[in-house]
Write a protein that holds these residues in place. Structure first.
Motif, PDB file in Angstrom:
ATOM      1  N   CYS A  98       0.838  -1.216   0.000  1.00  0.00           N
ATOM      2  CA  CYS A  98       0.000   0.000   0.000  1.00  0.00           C
ATOM      3  C   CYS A  98       0.865   1.256   0.000  1.00  0.00           C
ATOM      4  N   THR A  99       1.896   1.244   0.819  1.00  0.00           N
ATOM      5  CA  THR A  99       2.807   2.391   0.891  1.00  0.00           C
ATOM      6  C   THR A  99       3.497   2.603  -0.452  1.00  0.00           C
ATOM      7  N   ALA A 100       3.907   1.513  -1.098  1.00  0.00           N
ATOM      8  CA  ALA A 100       4.562   1.610  -2.408  1.00  0.00           C
ATOM      9  C   ALA A 100       3.610   2.174  -3.466  1.00  0.00           C
ATOM     10  N   LEU A 101       2.320   1.983  -3.272  1.00  0.00           N
ATOM     11  CA  LEU A 101       1.321   2.515  -4.208  1.00  0.00           C
ATOM     12  C   LEU A 101       0.989   3.977  -3.922  1.00  0.00           C
ATOM     13  N   GLY A 102       1.624   4.557  -2.896  1.00  0.00           N
ATOM     14  CA  GLY A 102       1.432   5.975  -2.603  1.00  0.00           C
ATOM     15  C   GLY A 102       0.479   6.279  -1.469  1.00  0.00           C
ATOM     16  N   ARG A 103      -0.035   5.260  -0.818  1.00  0.00           N
ATOM     17  CA  ARG A 103      -0.927   5.471   0.333  1.00  0.00           C
ATOM     18  C   ARG A 103      -0.247   4.850   1.551  1.00  0.00           C
ATOM     19  N   PRO A 104       0.537   5.637   2.303  1.00  0.00           N
ATOM     20  CA  PRO A 104       1.234   5.083   3.460  1.00  0.00           C
ATOM     21  C   PRO A 104       0.264   4.420   4.434  1.00  0.00           C
ATOM     22  N   LEU A 105       0.543   3.162   4.752  1.00  0.00           N
ATOM     23  CA  LEU A 105      -0.285   2.394   5.662  1.00  0.00           C
ATOM     24  C   LEU A 105       0.647   1.520   6.496  1.00  0.00           C
ATOM     25  N   THR A 106       0.504   1.586   7.798  1.00  0.00           N
ATOM     26  CA  THR A 106       1.344   0.753   8.661  1.00  0.00           C
ATOM     27  C   THR A 106       0.669  -0.592   8.878  1.00  0.00           C
ATOM     28  N   ASN A 107       1.462  -1.568   9.301  1.00  0.00           N
ATOM     29  CA  ASN A 107       0.870  -2.866   9.606  1.00  0.00           C
ATOM     30  C   ASN A 107      -0.063  -2.762  10.814  1.00  0.00           C
ATOM     31  N   ILE A 108       0.188  -1.821  11.707  1.00  0.00           N
ATOM     32  CA  ILE A 108      -0.693  -1.614  12.859  1.00  0.00           C
ATOM     33  C   ILE A 108      -2.056  -1.102  12.381  1.00  0.00           C
ATOM     34  N   ALA A 109      -2.049  -0.153  11.454  1.00  0.00           N
ATOM     35  CA  ALA A 109      -3.307   0.362  10.910  1.00  0.00           C
ATOM     36  C   ALA A 109      -4.067  -0.745  10.191  1.00  0.00           C
ATOM     37  N   LEU A 110      -3.360  -1.572   9.442  1.00  0.00           N
ATOM     38  CA  LEU A 110      -3.993  -2.675   8.738  1.00  0.00           C
ATOM     39  C   LEU A 110      -4.565  -3.688   9.732  1.00  0.00           C
ATOM     40  N   SER A 111      -3.821  -3.988  10.778  1.00  0.00           N
ATOM     41  CA  SER A 111      -4.301  -4.903  11.810  1.00  0.00           C
ATOM     42  C   SER A 111      -5.572  -4.371  12.457  1.00  0.00           C
ATOM     43  N   ARG A 112      -5.582  -3.104  12.768  1.00  0.00           N
ATOM     44  CA  ARG A 112      -6.771  -2.497  13.392  1.00  0.00           C
ATOM     45  C   ARG A 112      -7.948  -2.490  12.430  1.00  0.00           C
ATOM     46  N   THR A 113      -7.674  -2.308  11.156  1.00  0.00           N
ATOM     47  CA  THR A 113      -8.740  -2.352  10.157  1.00  0.00           C
ATOM     48  C   THR A 113      -9.334  -3.752  10.095  1.00  0.00           C
ATOM     49  N   GLU A 114      -8.485  -4.767  10.006  1.00  0.00           N
ATOM     50  CA  GLU A 114      -8.965  -6.145   9.915  1.00  0.00           C
ATOM     51  C   GLU A 114      -9.728  -6.579  11.167  1.00  0.00           C
ATOM     52  N   ARG A 115      -9.361  -6.047  12.314  1.00  0.00           N
ATOM     53  CA  ARG A 115     -10.024  -6.406  13.577  1.00  0.00           C
ATOM     54  C   ARG A 115     -11.199  -5.478  13.875  1.00  0.00           C
ATOM     55  N   THR A 116     -11.560  -4.642  12.927  1.00  0.00           N
ATOM     56  CA  THR A 116     -12.641  -3.651  13.040  1.00  0.00           C
ATOM     57  C   THR A 116     -12.463  -2.722  14.238  1.00  0.00           C
ATOM     58  N   ARG A 117     -11.221  -2.330  14.459  1.00  0.00           N
ATOM     59  CA  ARG A 117     -10.909  -1.333  15.484  1.00  0.00           C
ATOM     60  C   ARG A 117     -10.605   0.020  14.840  1.00  0.00           C
ATOM     61  N   ARG A 118     -10.565   0.024  13.512  1.00  0.00           N
ATOM     62  CA  ARG A 118     -10.266   1.240  12.748  1.00  0.00           C
ATOM     63  C   ARG A 118     -11.122   1.225  11.499  1.00  0.00           C
ATOM     64  N   ARG A 119     -11.712   2.369  11.196  1.00  0.00           N
ATOM     65  CA  ARG A 119     -12.512   2.472   9.973  1.00  0.00           C
ATOM     66  C   ARG A 119     -11.595   2.490   8.758  1.00  0.00           C
ATOM     67  N   CYS A 120     -12.049   1.875   7.704  1.00  0.00           N
ATOM     68  CA  CYS A 120     -11.308   1.846   6.446  1.00  0.00           C
ATOM     69  C   CYS A 120     -11.934   2.890   5.532  1.00  0.00           C
ATOM     70  N   ASP A 121     -11.216   3.997   5.303  1.00  0.00           N
ATOM     71  CA  ASP A 121     -11.803   5.015   4.427  1.00  0.00           C
ATOM     72  C   ASP A 121     -11.671   4.575   2.970  1.00  0.00           C
ATOM     73  N   ILE A 122     -12.313   5.302   2.103  1.00  0.00           N
ATOM     74  CA  ILE A 122     -12.367   4.905   0.693  1.00  0.00           C
ATOM     75  C   ILE A 122     -10.984   4.874   0.048  1.00  0.00           C
ATOM     76  N   ASP A 123     -10.101   5.789   0.423  1.00  0.00           N
ATOM     77  CA  ASP A 123      -8.754   5.799  -0.145  1.00  0.00           C
ATOM     78  C   ASP A 123      -7.979   4.556   0.290  1.00  0.00           C
ATOM     79  N   ASP A 124      -8.130   4.175   1.564  1.00  0.00           N
ATOM     80  CA  ASP A 124      -7.488   2.946   2.037  1.00  0.00           C
ATOM     81  C   ASP A 124      -8.048   1.734   1.300  1.00  0.00           C
ATOM     82  N   LEU A 125      -9.375   1.676   1.159  1.00  0.00           N
ATOM     83  CA  LEU A 125     -10.013   0.532   0.514  1.00  0.00           C
ATOM     84  C   LEU A 125      -9.533   0.359  -0.921  1.00  0.00           C
ATOM     85  N   VAL A 126      -9.466   1.459  -1.665  1.00  0.00           N
ATOM     86  CA  VAL A 126      -9.025   1.397  -3.061  1.00  0.00           C
ATOM     87  C   VAL A 126      -7.565   0.957  -3.137  1.00  0.00           C
ATOM     88  N   THR A 127      -6.727   1.464  -2.251  1.00  0.00           N
ATOM     89  CA  THR A 127      -5.308   1.102  -2.254  1.00  0.00           C
ATOM     90  C   THR A 127      -5.110  -0.347  -1.830  1.00  0.00           C
TER      91      THR A 127
END
Length: 105
Positions: free
Chosen positions: A37-66
């Motif tokens: 995701c970061t290489a595609l231009g949308r910096p995303l940490t593994n912590i943010a991804l973990s929180r997204t997968e565990r539904t502890r963080r909302r996934c905005d449209i830019d994250d979803l597309v990336t």
């Protein structure tokens, strides 16, 4: 004034589970997917991804597309199918309803 976190609804929960399932099916760690995701231009940490997968963080449209691009799929593949009665199972072979047709063209 304290703010209340925005709840994640059924579509967000389904997208989170689908992200995790597809990531695992492709043999990727959260760190590897976050790097893609970061290489595609949308910096995303593994912590943010973990929180997204565990539904502890909302996934905005830019994250979803990336995330979809990093997984090599169209963004719509991460979204649940909708029926007249609400969210249907991803595995259900449901025809598109009028709302989906209007949104997807």
């Amino acid at each position: 004034m304290a703010t209340r976190p925005i709840e994640i609804g059924p579509a967000g929960i389904q997208a989170a589970h689908t992200i995790e399932s597809l990531r695992l099916a492709r043999g990727l760690s959260q760190h590897q997917l976050a790097e893609r995701c970061t290489a595609l231009g949308r910096p995303l940490t593994n912590i943010a991804l973990s929180r997204t997968e565990r539904t502890r963080r909302r996934c905005d449209i830019d994250d979803l597309v990336t995330i979809a691009a990093a997984l090599g799929i169209p963004p719509a593949a991460l979204l649940p199918r909708w029926t007249e009665l609400g969210v249907a199972s991803r595995s259900a072979a449901q025809p598109l309803n009028r709302v989906q047709e209007a949104l997807l063209g």
